[in-house]
Design an enzyme around this catalytic site. Structure first.
Site, PDB file in Angstrom:
ATOM      1  N   LYS A 112       0.831  -1.213   0.000  1.00 22.34           N
ATOM      2  CA  LYS A 112       0.000   0.000   0.000  1.00 22.34           C
ATOM      3  C   LYS A 112       0.859   1.255   0.000  1.00 22.34           C
ATOM      4  CE  LYS A 112      -4.378  -1.459   1.147  1.00 22.34           C
ATOM      5  NZ  LYS A 112      -5.674  -1.046   1.569  1.00 22.34           N
ATOM      6  N   LYS A 194      -5.321 -10.304  -5.463  1.00 17.17           N
ATOM      7  CA  LYS A 194      -6.514 -10.738  -4.716  1.00 17.17           C
ATOM      8  C   LYS A 194      -7.694  -9.802  -4.980  1.00 17.17           C
ATOM      9  CE  LYS A 194      -6.432  -8.281  -0.439  1.00 17.17           C
ATOM     10  NZ  LYS A 194      -7.304  -8.088   0.641  1.00 17.17           N
ATOM     11  N   LYS A 197     -11.829  -4.820  -2.067  1.00 17.56           N
ATOM     12  CA  LYS A 197     -12.868  -3.774  -2.096  1.00 17.56           C
ATOM     13  C   LYS A 197     -12.350  -2.489  -2.715  1.00 17.56           C
ATOM     14  CE  LYS A 197     -14.296  -4.656   2.491  1.00 17.56           C
ATOM     15  NZ  LYS A 197     -13.078  -4.274   3.195  1.00 17.56           N
TER      16      LYS A 197
HETATM   17  N1  AQP Z   1      -9.857 -11.863  -1.998  1.00 12.33           N
HETATM   18  C1  AQP Z   1     -10.124 -12.388  -0.816  1.00 12.33           C
HETATM   19  N2  AQP Z   1     -10.290 -13.721  -0.693  1.00 12.33           N
HETATM   20  C2  AQP Z   1     -10.566 -14.271   0.515  1.00 12.33           C
HETATM   21  N3  AQP Z   1     -10.721 -13.549   1.649  1.00 12.33           N
HETATM   22  C3  AQP Z   1     -10.567 -12.215   1.563  1.00 12.33           C
HETATM   23  N4  AQP Z   1     -10.662 -11.227   2.460  1.00 12.33           N
HETATM   24  C4  AQP Z   1     -10.428 -10.045   1.854  1.00 12.33           C
HETATM   25  N5  AQP Z   1     -10.195 -10.234   0.555  1.00 12.33           N
HETATM   26  C5  AQP Z   1     -10.268 -11.570   0.337  1.00 12.33           C
HETATM   27  C6  AQP Z   1     -10.972 -11.419   3.872  1.00 12.33           C
HETATM   28  O1  AQP Z   1     -12.108 -10.627   4.160  1.00 12.33           O
HETATM   29  C7  AQP Z   1     -11.977 -10.088   5.483  1.00 12.33           C
HETATM   30  C8  AQP Z   1     -12.106  -8.577   5.430  1.00 12.33           C
HETATM   31  O2  AQP Z   1     -10.950  -8.019   4.825  1.00 12.33           O
HETATM   32  P1  AQP Z   1     -10.778  -6.514   4.379  1.00 12.33           P
HETATM   33  O3  AQP Z   1     -11.764  -5.642   5.050  1.00 12.33           O
HETATM   34  O4  AQP Z   1      -9.318  -6.182   4.484  1.00 12.33           O
HETATM   35  O5  AQP Z   1     -11.199  -6.669   2.856  1.00 12.33           O
HETATM   36  P2  AQP Z   1     -10.521  -6.202   1.505  1.00 12.33           P
HETATM   37  O6  AQP Z   1     -11.448  -6.597   0.406  1.00 12.33           O
HETATM   38  O7  AQP Z   1      -9.132  -6.742   1.448  1.00 12.33           O
HETATM   39  O8  AQP Z   1     -10.597  -4.639   1.669  1.00 12.33           O
HETATM   40  P3  AQP Z   1      -9.691  -3.512   1.113  1.00 12.33           P
HETATM   41  O9  AQP Z   1     -10.192  -2.211   1.621  1.00 12.33           O
HETATM   42  O10 AQP Z   1      -9.532  -3.662  -0.353  1.00 12.33           O
HETATM   43  O11 AQP Z   1      -8.382  -3.847   1.866  1.00 12.33           O
HETATM   44  P4  AQP Z   1      -6.950  -4.077   1.376  1.00 12.33           P
HETATM   45  O12 AQP Z   1      -6.755  -3.221   0.177  1.00 12.33           O
HETATM   46  O13 AQP Z   1      -6.223  -3.586   2.602  1.00 12.33           O
HETATM   47  O14 AQP Z   1      -6.758  -5.507   1.151  1.00 12.33           O
HETATM   48  C9  AQP Z   1     -10.621 -10.559   6.010  1.00 12.33           C
HETATM   49  O15 AQP Z   1     -10.809 -11.720   6.778  1.00 12.33           O
HETATM   50  C10 AQP Z   1      -9.871 -10.875   4.762  1.00 12.33           C
HETATM   51  O16 AQP Z   1      -8.848 -11.822   4.975  1.00 12.33           O
END
Ligand code: AQP
Length: 327
Positions: A112, A194, A197
């Site tokens: 990030k 991955k 969001k």
């Molecule tokens: N792609 C994924 N596959 C499986 N599990 C996932 N998680 C997130 N992405 C995947 C799991 O969901 C939970 C919440 O994680 P988060 O709020 O960090 O979700 P995100 O989609 O990763 O959100 P952001 O804002 O895009 O975050 P960054 O950019 O920081 O990754 C967790 O249990 C996570 O493991």
């Protein structure tokens, strides 16, 4: 005694299939077996640029989706992180005993901070100390998460151990719980990254609230390759990702799925997968619309969660303040 489980999601955009398969679905499946605490971690969402009005909206949407996916407020304390100020108090105390080197090793920070360069906030750097506070405040045994959060949960465990060593036995050592299938769902547009969001682009992720036509469209455009055989081969990340989602939703074995698609083409794989995703999301979407039509219900669930957790929060913080010489 039931194991105590804690986990949370950042309200940083609309939930996607990765969040569901990697996290929420597993929380729901185990909620009768455990003592459950699930949080909307809004203070983690402000470590990068954000809009206050959009954040407020995302928090409510996320709670609505927790409930719609099947979390039962009778079995789980559901709450918003910023409604319990002890999270940030404990995070500060952890900041003071966390070696910088531990934070510098976090791969999520490295990725990030490269994207944001000089705009990167101190909050993003110390995010793992806040996440450790989230988990350890509740004397958590298990933290069910997707693969991407494993390193942060391990840091929370290391911090618990360090605190106990420095100030005496205070915290339970938590374990990450990561399922074999669905722990790392990849982006449809780029299956080497991955599903996330915060990643922009129409074809990246499947939102839990996406209508059927949009799901069909996104999957029909998902990146695959120029080969023909539909088999689980990690060296072919596009097809591997689609098959993994199929496996997670159908509950079938890899052999059964490969046999089902033998001699068939990618159009069939994408079409069958779209129908499976739509069937899984339709009941969630129906419940979501029902739940959010009565917004006071969400307020009531959140208030009840905070009340239920108060004694545990106070008992942990009393021990921590005394152990650290602050009382
Ligand atoms: N792609 C994924 N596959 C499986 N599990 C996932 N998680 C997130 N992405 C995947 C799991 O969901 C939970 C919440 O994680 P988060 O709020 O960090 O979700 P995100 O989609 O990763 O959100 P952001 O804002 O895009 O975050 P960054 O950019 O920081 O990754 C967790 O249990 C996570 O493991």
């Amino acid at each position: 005694m039931k194991k105590r489980v804690f986990s949370g999601i950042k309200p940083s955009g609309t939930l996607h299939l990765g969040n569901y398969l990697g996290a929420i679905r597993n929380w729901v499946a185990d909620q009768d077996r455990c003592e459950n605490i699930f949080c909307v971690v809004d203070q983690h969402a402000i470590t990068v640029d954000y809009e206050p009005a959009a954040l407020r909206q995302s928090v409510r949407e996320l709670v609505g989706l927790y409930l719609a996916c099947g979390l039962d407020p009778e079995h789980c304390a559901l709450f918003v992180q910023s409604h319990v100020p002890e999270h940030t108090e404990l995070a500060w105390l952890f900041n003071c005993i966390t070696p910088m080197g531990w934070l510098q090793r976090m791969t999520q920070f490295k990725e990030k901070s490269e994207e944001q360069r000089e705009q990167v906030s101190a909050g993003l750097f110390t995010y793992p100390a806040l996440m450790a506070a989230d988990i350890l405040l509740y004397q958590t045994h298990e933290v069910p998460v997707g693969e991407d959060q494993k390193q942060h949960v391990e840091l929370a465990r290391d911090l618990a151990q360090r605190f106990n060593h420095l100030f005496g036995e205070t915290f339970v050592l938590p374990e990450p719980v990561i399922r074999k299938v669905g722990a790392r769902v990849m982006g449809l547009d780029d299956p080497t990254k991955k599903m996330s969001k915060s990643t922009e682009g129409d074809g990246h992720g499947i939102g839990l609230l996406d209508p059927p036509a949009l799901i069909r469209k996104k999957l029909s455009r998902a990146t695959t390759d120029s080969q023909r055989q539909i088999v689980f081969d990690p060296a072919r990340p596009g097809v591997f990702n689609l098959l993994t989602i199929f496996q997670a939703l159908s509950g079938q074995s890899r052999e059964e799925i490969e046999a089902h698609f033998a001699g068939k083409g990618y159009a069939q794989l994408k079409g069958d997968l779209a129908e499976l995703v739509i069937a899984a999301l339709e009941p969630i979407q129906a419940r979501y619309h029902q739940i959010t039509s009565a917004p006071e219900y969400i307020d009531q669930v959140l208030a009840q969660g905070v009340v239920r957790l108060r004694p545990l929060v106070e008992s942990t913080m009393l021990r921590v303040r005394q152990a650290m010489g602050l009382r």
